[in-house]
Motif scaffolding. Structure first.
Motif, PDB file in Angstrom:
ATOM      1  N   ASN A  71       0.704  -1.165   0.098  1.00 27.79           N
ATOM      2  CA  ASN A  71       0.138  -0.183  -0.155  1.00 27.79           C
ATOM      3  C   ASN A  71       0.757   1.324   0.084  1.00 27.79           C
ATOM      4  O   ASN A  71       0.280   2.354   0.038  1.00 27.79           O
ATOM      5  CB  ASN A  71      -0.700  -0.008   1.133  1.00 27.79           C
ATOM      6  CG  ASN A  71      -2.152  -1.020   1.038  1.00 27.79           C
ATOM      7  OD1 ASN A  71      -2.441  -1.390  -0.017  1.00 27.79           O
ATOM      8  ND2 ASN A  71      -2.684  -1.315   2.203  1.00 27.79           N
ATOM      9  N   TYR A  74       0.640   3.938  -2.476  1.00 32.05           N
ATOM     10  CA  TYR A  74      -0.275   5.399  -2.190  1.00 32.05           C
ATOM     11  C   TYR A  74       0.188   6.385  -1.509  1.00 32.05           C
ATOM     12  O   TYR A  74      -0.498   7.261  -1.269  1.00 32.05           O
ATOM     13  CB  TYR A  74      -1.652   4.881  -2.029  1.00 32.05           C
ATOM     14  CG  TYR A  74      -2.085   3.732  -2.727  1.00 32.05           C
ATOM     15  CD1 TYR A  74      -2.621   3.795  -4.052  1.00 32.05           C
ATOM     16  CD2 TYR A  74      -2.632   2.318  -1.994  1.00 32.05           C
ATOM     17  CE1 TYR A  74      -3.257   2.935  -4.816  1.00 32.05           C
ATOM     18  CE2 TYR A  74      -3.091   1.377  -2.857  1.00 32.05           C
ATOM     19  CZ  TYR A  74      -3.230   1.518  -4.308  1.00 32.05           C
ATOM     20  OH  TYR A  74      -3.924   0.559  -4.982  1.00 32.05           O
ATOM     21  N   HIS A  75       1.442   6.306  -1.142  1.00 30.71           N
ATOM     22  CA  HIS A  75       1.992   7.493  -0.384  1.00 30.71           C
ATOM     23  C   HIS A  75       2.886   8.518  -1.130  1.00 30.71           C
ATOM     24  O   HIS A  75       2.962   9.623  -0.801  1.00 30.71           O
ATOM     25  CB  HIS A  75       2.986   6.701   0.830  1.00 30.71           C
ATOM     26  CG  HIS A  75       2.653   6.064   1.584  1.00 30.71           C
ATOM     27  ND1 HIS A  75       3.344   5.296   2.540  1.00 30.71           N
ATOM     28  CD2 HIS A  75       1.294   5.752   1.923  1.00 30.71           C
ATOM     29  CE1 HIS A  75       2.759   4.442   3.470  1.00 30.71           C
ATOM     30  NE2 HIS A  75       1.398   4.686   2.935  1.00 30.71           N
ATOM     31  N   GLY A  79      -0.912   8.980  -5.288  1.00 24.89           N
ATOM     32  CA  GLY A  79      -1.714   8.553  -4.297  1.00 24.89           C
ATOM     33  C   GLY A  79      -2.550   9.462  -3.456  1.00 24.89           C
ATOM     34  O   GLY A  79      -3.168  10.390  -4.210  1.00 24.89           O
ATOM     35  N   PHE A  80      -2.652   9.201  -2.341  1.00 21.60           N
ATOM     36  CA  PHE A  80      -3.755   9.817  -1.399  1.00 21.60           C
ATOM     37  C   PHE A  80      -2.785  10.659  -0.277  1.00 21.60           C
ATOM     38  O   PHE A  80      -2.096   9.926   0.485  1.00 21.60           O
ATOM     39  CB  PHE A  80      -4.827   8.936  -0.794  1.00 21.60           C
ATOM     40  CG  PHE A  80      -5.306   8.361  -1.928  1.00 21.60           C
ATOM     41  CD1 PHE A  80      -6.410   8.708  -2.716  1.00 21.60           C
ATOM     42  CD2 PHE A  80      -5.146   6.891  -1.999  1.00 21.60           C
ATOM     43  CE1 PHE A  80      -7.164   8.110  -3.430  1.00 21.60           C
ATOM     44  CE2 PHE A  80      -5.712   5.959  -3.076  1.00 21.60           C
ATOM     45  CZ  PHE A  80      -6.856   6.647  -3.504  1.00 21.60           C
ATOM     46  N   VAL A  83      -3.267   9.118   3.271  1.00 21.37           N
ATOM     47  CA  VAL A  83      -2.625   8.066   3.365  1.00 21.37           C
ATOM     48  C   VAL A  83      -1.252   8.357   3.624  1.00 21.37           C
ATOM     49  O   VAL A  83      -0.580   7.771   4.670  1.00 21.37           O
ATOM     50  CB  VAL A  83      -2.830   7.005   2.402  1.00 21.37           C
ATOM     51  CG1 VAL A  83      -2.031   5.709   2.481  1.00 21.37           C
ATOM     52  CG2 VAL A  83      -4.537   6.538   1.962  1.00 21.37           C
ATOM     53  N   LEU A  94      -8.434   0.545   1.447  1.00 20.38           N
ATOM     54  CA  LEU A  94      -7.433   0.219   0.515  1.00 20.38           C
ATOM     55  C   LEU A  94      -7.517  -1.277   0.338  1.00 20.38           C
ATOM     56  O   LEU A  94      -6.831  -1.695  -0.751  1.00 20.38           O
ATOM     57  CB  LEU A  94      -5.921   0.473   1.294  1.00 20.38           C
ATOM     58  CG  LEU A  94      -5.364   1.895   1.325  1.00 20.38           C
ATOM     59  CD1 LEU A  94      -4.249   1.937   2.181  1.00 20.38           C
ATOM     60  CD2 LEU A  94      -5.358   2.633  -0.132  1.00 20.38           C
ATOM     61  N   MET A  97      -9.061  -1.720  -2.977  1.00 17.75           N
ATOM     62  CA  MET A  97      -8.179  -1.221  -4.083  1.00 17.75           C
ATOM     63  C   MET A  97      -7.050  -2.400  -4.360  1.00 17.75           C
ATOM     64  O   MET A  97      -6.094  -2.129  -4.959  1.00 17.75           O
ATOM     65  CB  MET A  97      -7.693   0.010  -3.772  1.00 17.75           C
ATOM     66  CG  MET A  97      -8.701   1.129  -3.664  1.00 17.75           C
ATOM     67  SD  MET A  97      -7.733   2.756  -3.277  1.00 17.75           S
ATOM     68  CE  MET A  97      -6.994   3.065  -4.975  1.00 17.75           C
ATOM     69  N   THR A 101      -3.732  -2.382  -6.481  1.00 15.81           N
ATOM     70  CA  THR A 101      -2.273  -2.651  -5.570  1.00 15.81           C
ATOM     71  C   THR A 101      -1.615  -3.565  -6.351  1.00 15.81           C
ATOM     72  O   THR A 101      -0.446  -3.688  -6.465  1.00 15.81           O
ATOM     73  CB  THR A 101      -2.533  -2.799  -4.100  1.00 15.81           C
ATOM     74  OG1 THR A 101      -3.559  -1.814  -3.738  1.00 15.81           O
ATOM     75  CG2 THR A 101      -1.268  -2.875  -3.495  1.00 15.81           C
ATOM     76  N   TYR A 104      -0.191  -2.822  -9.386  1.00 15.95           N
ATOM     77  CA  TYR A 104       1.240  -1.909  -9.240  1.00 15.95           C
ATOM     78  C   TYR A 104       2.504  -2.817  -8.828  1.00 15.95           C
ATOM     79  O   TYR A 104       3.641  -2.425  -9.254  1.00 15.95           O
ATOM     80  CB  TYR A 104       0.996  -0.938  -8.165  1.00 15.95           C
ATOM     81  CG  TYR A 104       0.366   0.505  -8.634  1.00 15.95           C
ATOM     82  CD1 TYR A 104       0.973   1.237  -9.458  1.00 15.95           C
ATOM     83  CD2 TYR A 104      -0.794   0.787  -7.960  1.00 15.95           C
ATOM     84  CE1 TYR A 104       0.294   2.473  -9.939  1.00 15.95           C
ATOM     85  CE2 TYR A 104      -1.381   2.086  -8.032  1.00 15.95           C
ATOM     86  CZ  TYR A 104      -0.992   2.740  -9.384  1.00 15.95           C
ATOM     87  OH  TYR A 104      -1.356   3.914  -9.506  1.00 15.95           O
ATOM     88  N   SER A 339       5.619  13.441   0.106  1.00 15.09           N
ATOM     89  CA  SER A 339       5.309  12.090   0.810  1.00 15.09           C
ATOM     90  C   SER A 339       6.574  12.001   1.993  1.00 15.09           C
ATOM     91  O   SER A 339       7.575  12.735   1.638  1.00 15.09           O
ATOM     92  CB  SER A 339       5.297  10.985   0.073  1.00 15.09           C
ATOM     93  OG  SER A 339       6.697  10.866  -0.786  1.00 15.09           O
TER      94      SER A 339
END
Length: 344
Positions: A71, A74-75, A79-80, A83, A94, A97, A101, A104, A339
Motif C-alpha cells: 500500500n 499510495y504514499h 496516491g492519497f 494515506v 485500501l 483497491m 495494488t 502496481y 510524501s
C-alpha cells in the motif's frame, strides 16, 4: 538503468496549457473529453515533446529509500495525501483497491528499476528522493541481498556520474542486521560495502545514524536516570547506549546476549553504567525490531516506548506512551514535499 522521472506523464502536462489558453484543455485527468468536444489545444503534443528535451537537473543531495508495504505505493504523489500523512494506519478502502495494488506490484516487479519519487529545494540546495523498487519484506530474504545490493550500487554510481555530492541511505538500504541470524552476514555494512567496491568514489555515502541518535537522545525526558534497551541492536542503538552511559544514565537490558553485545562496544570505564535486569519495572524503554507483544504487556502502566529502529512497534497498550520513529519536522523552506520517508 533508472527511470528518471516518475511524474512526467503526458496526462499531467496536458492541463497546464489551460492556464494560459483558458478555452482549451479543460480536463485534468480525462483529456478524452477535450478530444471529443474539440477543445484540445493543438500545441499540446509540441509542448510535451519540448518538455522532454529540457536538460536533466542534477541534484546536490539524493535520498535513497525503498517501498515498505504494497500500500505504500499510495504514499507517493499519484496516491492519497491522507494515506501518506499516516503511513502506519491501515485504511479500510485500501482493501477494496487490492486489484489495483496487485497491478502496481506486478509493474514494479517487471520494471525493477530505481525511480525518482520527488524533486525538492531547500534554499539553494537541490535534493531528490530515489526509490529502490523493493518492499520491506524482501530485505529479510537472504536470496534478495544480492539483487538489492546491486540496485543500491547502481544508484550510487548513477548519482556519482550526475555530480551528486551526498547520497543518504534510507530505511533498510542502510541495514546491518546484527541480530537477524537467519540473514547471515550484514547487508551492506551501512554503505561501507559500496565504498570498498568503488574506492575512487567522490560522492559521500551516509546513513544518518548520528542524526537519528541525536533525535532519540532528545526524546528521553530530562531527569531520566535509567533506561531499558530491548530489540534487535543496530548502529543507532550502540551509539545511543554509549552516549547515555557517558551522560551518567544507566543502561539496562534483560537479555543476556544484548547485554554482552553492548558491553563489547563500551569503554571499560563506562562498564558500571551497564546492567542486566531481571524485571520489567522500567518506565523508559528504548526499543527496536523484535520487541514482542508479550514484552509490551509486561511493561508497567505509563511506560514510554521510544523506538530507535526504522519502523515503530505495534501499539499494544492504551495506558502507555509511544514515540514515533526518529524523525524531524521539515522546515518551511523545504519545497515540493509530497510524501514522508516511510516514506521516515
Amino acid at each position: 538503468m533508472m527511470i528518471n522521472d516518475f511524474n512526467s506523464f503526458k496526462i499531467f502536462r496536458f492541463h497546464s496549457l489551460h492556464h494560459t489558453q483558458f478555452r482549451t484543455n479543460y480536463s485534468l485527468f480525462m483529456p478524452f473529453y477535450d478530444f471529443m468536444y474539440g477543445t484540445m489545444d493543438k500545441s499540446s503534443d509540441v509542448l510535451y515533446e519540448k518538455s522532454l528535451t529540457r536538460p536533466e537537473e542534477s541534484p546536490d543531495v539524493v535520498h535513497l529509500t525503498h517501498l515498505t508495504t504494497p500500500n505504500s505505493i499510495y504514499h507517493i504523489r499519484l496516491g492519497f495525501a491522507s494515506v501518506a500523512s499516516k503511513p502506519y494506519i491501515s485504511k479500510w478502502y485500501l482493501r477494496l483497491m487490492w486489484p489495483l495494488t496487485s497491478s502496481y506490484m506486478m509493474l514494479i516487479w517487471i520494471c525493477s528499476r530505481t525511480f525518482v519519487l520527488e524533486r525538492n529545494h531547500f534554499n539553494k540546495l537541490k535534493s531528490q528522493t530515489w526509490v529502490i523498487p523493493k518492499y520491506r519484506v524482501q530485505y529479510f530474504l537472504k536470496w534478495q541481498n544480492e539483487p538489492i545490493n546491486s540496485l543500491i550500487e547502481e544508484a550510487i554510481l548513477h548519482a556519482e556520474e550526475r555530480g551528486v555530492k551526498v547520497l543518504s541511505l534510507g530505511l533498510l538500504n542502510q541495514a546491518s542486521y546484527y541480530s537477524f541470524t537467519f540473514l547471515g552476514e550484514e547487508l551492506n555494512l551501512y554503505g561501507k560495502l559500496y565504498i570498498h567496491l568503488n574506492p575512487k568514489l567522490k560522492i559521500k555515502v551516509v546513513d544518518g545514524s548520528s542524526l537519528a541518535v541525536a533525535v532519540v537522545l532528545n526524546s528521553i525526558p530530562k531527569g531520566t536516570t535509567q533506561v531499558l534497551f530491548r530489540g534487535k541492536l543496530s548502529k543507532v542503538a550502540y551509539f545511543t547506549a554509549i552516549a547515555l552511559c557517558q551522560k551518567g544514565i544507566q543502561v539496562t537490558t534483560f537479555c543476556e546476549e544484548e547485554h554482552k553485545k553492548i558491553k563489547m562496544k563500551l569503554n571499560t570505564k563506562l562498564g558500571d553504567k551497564l546492567a542486566l535486569s531481571k524485571n520489567y519495572a522500567h518506565k523508559i524503554w528504548l526499543v527496536g525490531d523484535g520487541l514482542t507483544e508479550e514484552e509490551q504487556l509486561k511493561a508497567p502502566k505509563g511506560t514510554l516506548f521510544i523506538p530507535f529502529s526504522q519502523f515503530p512497534p505495534k501499539r499494544m497498550r492504551k495506558d502507555c506512551f509511544y514515540h514515533t520513529t526518529p524523525a524531524m519536522m521539515s522546515p518551511t523552506s523545504f519545497e515540493n514535499m509530497d510524501s514522508c520517508e516511510v516514506s521516515q
